[in-house]
Design a protein around this motif. Structure first.
Motif: not given
Length: 125
Positions: A56-69
């Protein structure tokens, strides 16, 4: 002992969340878009997380990265965890730093996180 700042986060600060984790903007950002991904359960170390929590942490890390991009258009990222007081952890609730990096934010960004030991950071010479 002071209450954990990550156990009772104001819901208005939450950018993205799932069943096991949430993402917020860092209160003391190193760069524009600096975010934290935090487990909902109070644990100090990544090594205490269950398999489901880690996923869940890694999935959210990826989603957050997408948002920040989408919001900040960074040129790269540093991803870091301070695990334990002697590694620099000051809040004893696991949190993953997602730090956007931008061309020109440092004269020479090579070495990245290795700069915690400046005398060992430049290994390419």
């Amino acid at each position: 002992m002071a209450p954990c700042p990550f156990c009772n986060i104001d819901h208005s600060r939450i950018m993205i969340a799932n069943d096991h984790a949430l993402a917020i903007m860092d209160g003391f950002p190193l760069s524009p878009g600096h975010a934290l991904v935090i487990p909902r359960r109070h644990i100090a170390s990544l090594f205490e997380a269950t398999k489901d929590e880690r996923e869940a942490l890694l999935d959210l890390l990826e989603q957050t990265r997408t948002e920040l991009i989408g919001q900040y258009n960074p040129d790269g990222f540093n991803i870091g965890i301070n695990d334990g007081a002697y590694a620099g952890q000051t809040v004893m609730h696991l949190h993953i730093h997602l730090i956007p990096r931008y061309k020109g934010d440092q004269q020479d960004p090579r070495g990245g996180v290795r700069w915690i030991f400046p005398n060992k950071a430049v290994y390419w010479k």
